[in-house]
Design a protein around this motif. Structure first.
Motif, PDB file in Angstrom:
ATOM      1  N   ARG A 197       6.361 -13.945   5.701  1.00  0.00           N
ATOM      2  CA  ARG A 197       7.897 -14.453   5.777  1.00  0.00           C
ATOM      3  C   ARG A 197       8.904 -13.772   4.912  1.00  0.00           C
ATOM      4  N   ALA A 198       8.267 -13.350   3.718  1.00  0.00           N
ATOM      5  CA  ALA A 198       9.130 -12.793   2.678  1.00  0.00           C
ATOM      6  C   ALA A 198       9.317 -11.424   3.000  1.00  0.00           C
ATOM      7  N   ALA A 199       8.408 -10.604   3.517  1.00  0.00           N
ATOM      8  CA  ALA A 199       8.425  -9.181   4.035  1.00  0.00           C
ATOM      9  C   ALA A 199       9.749  -9.069   5.024  1.00  0.00           C
ATOM     10  N   LEU A 200       9.450  -9.964   6.089  1.00  0.00           N
ATOM     11  CA  LEU A 200      10.359  -9.736   7.401  1.00  0.00           C
ATOM     12  C   LEU A 200      11.729 -10.114   6.764  1.00  0.00           C
ATOM     13  N   GLU A 201      11.886 -11.145   6.037  1.00  0.00           N
ATOM     14  CA  GLU A 201      13.375 -11.315   5.534  1.00  0.00           C
ATOM     15  C   GLU A 201      13.901 -10.448   4.726  1.00  0.00           C
ATOM     16  N   THR A 202      13.069  -9.932   3.710  1.00  0.00           N
ATOM     17  CA  THR A 202      13.495  -8.704   2.813  1.00  0.00           C
ATOM     18  C   THR A 202      14.091  -7.526   3.595  1.00  0.00           C
ATOM     19  N   LEU A 203      13.242  -7.116   4.655  1.00  0.00           N
ATOM     20  CA  LEU A 203      13.444  -6.096   5.235  1.00  0.00           C
ATOM     21  C   LEU A 203      14.697  -6.504   6.237  1.00  0.00           C
ATOM     22  N   TYR A 204      14.785  -7.410   6.848  1.00  0.00           N
ATOM     23  CA  TYR A 204      16.076  -7.772   7.335  1.00  0.00           C
ATOM     24  C   TYR A 204      17.272  -8.066   6.478  1.00  0.00           C
ATOM     25  N   PHE A 205      17.247  -8.376   5.298  1.00  0.00           N
ATOM     26  CA  PHE A 205      18.278  -8.475   4.323  1.00  0.00           C
ATOM     27  C   PHE A 205      18.730  -6.593   3.725  1.00  0.00           C
ATOM     28  N   ARG A 206      17.645  -5.832   3.850  1.00  0.00           N
ATOM     29  CA  ARG A 206      18.018  -4.497   3.657  1.00  0.00           C
ATOM     30  C   ARG A 206      18.498  -3.875   4.927  1.00  0.00           C
ATOM     31  N   GLY A 207      18.705  -4.303   6.072  1.00  0.00           N
ATOM     32  CA  GLY A 207      19.012  -3.749   7.207  1.00  0.00           C
ATOM     33  C   GLY A 207      17.920  -2.906   7.951  1.00  0.00           C
ATOM     34  N   ASP A 208      16.759  -2.963   7.790  1.00  0.00           N
ATOM     35  CA  ASP A 208      15.634  -2.142   8.556  1.00  0.00           C
ATOM     36  C   ASP A 208      15.399  -3.042   9.686  1.00  0.00           C
ATOM     37  N   LEU A 209      15.593  -4.433   9.601  1.00  0.00           N
ATOM     38  CA  LEU A 209      15.101  -4.964  10.573  1.00  0.00           C
ATOM     39  C   LEU A 209      16.344  -5.690  10.981  1.00  0.00           C
ATOM     40  N   ILE A 210      16.608  -5.942  12.510  1.00  0.00           N
ATOM     41  CA  ILE A 210      17.633  -7.234  12.798  1.00  0.00           C
ATOM     42  C   ILE A 210      16.890  -8.229  13.625  1.00  0.00           C
ATOM     43  N   ILE A 211      17.484  -9.390  14.012  1.00  0.00           N
ATOM     44  CA  ILE A 211      16.967 -10.351  14.721  1.00  0.00           C
ATOM     45  C   ILE A 211      16.762  -9.940  16.215  1.00  0.00           C
ATOM     46  N   HIS A 212      15.804 -10.021  16.647  1.00  0.00           N
ATOM     47  CA  HIS A 212      15.546  -9.496  18.118  1.00  0.00           C
ATOM     48  C   HIS A 212      16.052 -10.603  19.177  1.00  0.00           C
TER      49      HIS A 212
ATOM     50  N   ASP B 187       7.865  -6.326  -5.381  1.00  0.00           N
ATOM     51  CA  ASP B 187       6.699  -5.404  -5.475  1.00  0.00           C
ATOM     52  C   ASP B 187       5.657  -5.793  -4.407  1.00  0.00           C
ATOM     53  N   GLN B 188       5.483  -7.036  -4.122  1.00  0.00           N
ATOM     54  CA  GLN B 188       4.690  -7.636  -2.912  1.00  0.00           C
ATOM     55  C   GLN B 188       5.110  -7.230  -1.675  1.00  0.00           C
ATOM     56  N   VAL B 189       6.522  -7.265  -1.649  1.00  0.00           N
ATOM     57  CA  VAL B 189       7.000  -6.880  -0.302  1.00  0.00           C
ATOM     58  C   VAL B 189       6.951  -5.337  -0.074  1.00  0.00           C
ATOM     59  N   ASP B 190       7.564  -4.643  -1.075  1.00  0.00           N
ATOM     60  CA  ASP B 190       7.189  -3.057  -0.867  1.00  0.00           C
ATOM     61  C   ASP B 190       5.851  -2.866  -0.730  1.00  0.00           C
ATOM     62  N   SER B 191       4.765  -3.332  -1.258  1.00  0.00           N
ATOM     63  CA  SER B 191       3.340  -2.755  -0.709  1.00  0.00           C
ATOM     64  C   SER B 191       2.926  -3.266   0.530  1.00  0.00           C
ATOM     65  N   VAL B 192       3.663  -3.839   1.688  1.00  0.00           N
ATOM     66  CA  VAL B 192       3.214  -4.107   2.731  1.00  0.00           C
ATOM     67  C   VAL B 192       4.373  -3.708   3.840  1.00  0.00           C
ATOM     68  N   ALA B 193       5.717  -3.305   3.206  1.00  0.00           N
ATOM     69  CA  ALA B 193       6.820  -3.018   4.173  1.00  0.00           C
ATOM     70  C   ALA B 193       6.480  -2.023   5.220  1.00  0.00           C
ATOM     71  N   ASP B 194       5.638  -0.909   4.893  1.00  0.00           N
ATOM     72  CA  ASP B 194       5.282   0.056   5.849  1.00  0.00           C
ATOM     73  C   ASP B 194       4.326  -0.463   7.006  1.00  0.00           C
ATOM     74  N   GLU B 195       3.472  -1.416   6.586  1.00  0.00           N
ATOM     75  CA  GLU B 195       2.409  -2.075   7.335  1.00  0.00           C
ATOM     76  C   GLU B 195       3.316  -2.974   8.316  1.00  0.00           C
ATOM     77  N   VAL B 196       4.375  -3.734   7.886  1.00  0.00           N
ATOM     78  CA  VAL B 196       5.199  -4.708   8.615  1.00  0.00           C
ATOM     79  C   VAL B 196       5.639  -3.757   9.736  1.00  0.00           C
ATOM     80  N   MET B 197       6.562  -2.602   9.197  1.00  0.00           N
ATOM     81  CA  MET B 197       7.296  -1.846  10.187  1.00  0.00           C
ATOM     82  C   MET B 197       6.176  -1.341  11.275  1.00  0.00           C
ATOM     83  N   ARG B 198       5.086  -0.825  11.054  1.00  0.00           N
ATOM     84  CA  ARG B 198       4.377  -0.221  11.749  1.00  0.00           C
ATOM     85  C   ARG B 198       3.866  -1.339  12.978  1.00  0.00           C
ATOM     86  N   THR B 199       3.414  -2.552  12.556  1.00  0.00           N
ATOM     87  CA  THR B 199       3.091  -3.747  13.328  1.00  0.00           C
ATOM     88  C   THR B 199       4.089  -3.954  14.371  1.00  0.00           C
ATOM     89  N   ILE B 200       5.599  -3.945  13.824  1.00  0.00           N
ATOM     90  CA  ILE B 200       6.608  -4.541  14.761  1.00  0.00           C
ATOM     91  C   ILE B 200       6.675  -3.418  15.863  1.00  0.00           C
TER      92      ILE B 200
END
Length: 396
Positions: free
Chosen positions: A156-171, A115-128
């Protein structure tokens, strides 16, 4: 070729031929890196760097002309390889991304502090997207949340979760710090949108077991660290899948002298098995083997076939260590000659040998010292170092 009977020497030859660790080197340069990883399925990543990180150590023992820079280029410039979870944290060929869609979907549906990760996921993606890439220190999300090993920051939890989901990769990485970027910016639509090749969960599990058998060469149907990272694989499932793979003629059973359990290899490796059976000896070479090398994934199997008992003592208290902190098995031909502890001082440009422990009973022959010295010089060059003064002495 069903019903294959092997001596232990033939079993060792087959495994080492499969691994590219005996005879002349068959992998070369950047293409050789990709060829070996494609054959192995994946190589394990570990951030600890005493004399090279695990993935680089795996490749330096097999690929002619390999450099650490070469691996970074393939991962973060050419994008022919990718970091993701397979056998724990691993590196594999980017075309295998499609096989892990089930894993990514599972992370979309569950996970710690979701729940905490989902609440900031859009913000994290926008910042990146605004900055191109980011690490956890770049995000101002200091709230503490539950995480795998211990509580961590929400960033950290948000970045790693989005990475596990495949939305992010390691740059890219700087040391052990990971910088993330949107997957769609670096992976082609053909990779991102490829359908899952495995229609059912059973198909997926078969693919994973075949992949692990191929990663080692020979493997048995028993509990093993070779299965680490295959979530949900229970003993009864493993036995059932082995039976199915045998009936489908995708694996072949073999017996090895003095070994009670059947061992199995991939049907596609029949020509290699024929070579192991028909050629009595191969060119020997000295190689330093990574602690988490594919060859070492099942240490009980290594003890059974090679008579070599290896424990990675990095997590063993100093007073209880038999050898050292970061010790590499030394392979010579089809046997382990001993263990070596090396440390690269890159600032000073020196490679230090802290110890060499000859394996009890190993018959090394008159050429071993020269082979070992030559390998040490190659290993020093791999680190852009020279051997430290007094670092070399023939093993007793």
């Amino acid at each position: 070729m069903d019903g294959v009977a092997l001596t232990r020497e033939q079993a060792r030859h087959f495994m080492l031929l499969k691994q590219g660790l005996i005879g002349d080197r068959k992998f070369e340069g950047k293409q050789g890196v990709c060829d070996f990883i494609r054959q192995a399925g994946c190589i394990q990543y570990d951030p600890i760097d005493v004399c090279g990180k695990n993935a680089a150590l795996v490749l330096q023992s097999r690929v002619s002309g390999f450099t650490g820079e070469m691996l970074d280029e393939l991962l973060y410039e050419d994008r022919r390889l990718i970091d993701y979870f397979d056998k724990n944290m691993s590196i594999f060929c980017v075309e295998d991304w499609k096989y892990f869609s089930r894993s990514r979907e599972k992370h979309r549906l569950s996970g710690q502090s979701r729940d905490q990760v989902d609440s900031v996921a859009d913000e994290v993606m926008r910042t990146i997207r605004e900055n191109g890439f980011a690490c956890s220190h770049d995000l101002q999300m200091k709230e503490t949340v539950n995480w795998s090993w211990s509580p961590t920051t929400l960033s950290r939890a948000a970045l790693e979760t989005l990475y596990f989901r495949g939305d992010l990769i390691i740059h890219h990485k700087k040391g052990a710090v990971k910088y993330y970027a949107p997957a769609q910016d670096y992976l082609s639509p053909a990779i991102l949108n490829a359908p899952d090749p495995n229609p059912t969960d059973d198909d997926f599990m078969k693919w994973r077991l075949l992949r692990r058998i191929g990663a080692i060469g020979l493997l048995w149907c028993r509990p093993s660290d070779a299965w680490l990272g295959i979530e949900g694989l229970k003993s009864e499932d493993r036995r059932r899948i082995f039976t199915a793979l045998l009936s489908e003629q995708r694996i072949i059973a073999c017996s090895v002298e003095g070994v009670a359990d059947k061992l199995y290899f991939l049907r596609e490796d029949e020509p290699l098995m024929q070579t192991a059976l028909s050629v009595p000896c191969f060119k020997s070479r000295v190689e330093f083997i990574a602690p988490l090398d594919n060859l070492m994934w099942d240490r009980k199997l290594i003890r059974t076939l090679f008579g070599f008992d290896f424990k990675w003592e990095i997590y063993t208290p100093v007073s209880q260590r038999k050898y050292g902190y970061y010790v590499l098995p030394v392979l010579f031909g089809s046997r382990f000659a001993g263990r070596i502890e090396l440390a690269a001082d890159r600032r000073a440009g020196r490679l230090h040998m802290r110890g060499f422990w000859k394996e009890a009973g190993a018959e090394l022959g008159p050429g071993f010292d020269n082979e070992l010295q030559s390998r040490l010089l190659d290993f020093a060059r791999f680190h852009h170092c020279e051997m430290a003064d007094g670092a070399w002495a023939p093993p007793a």
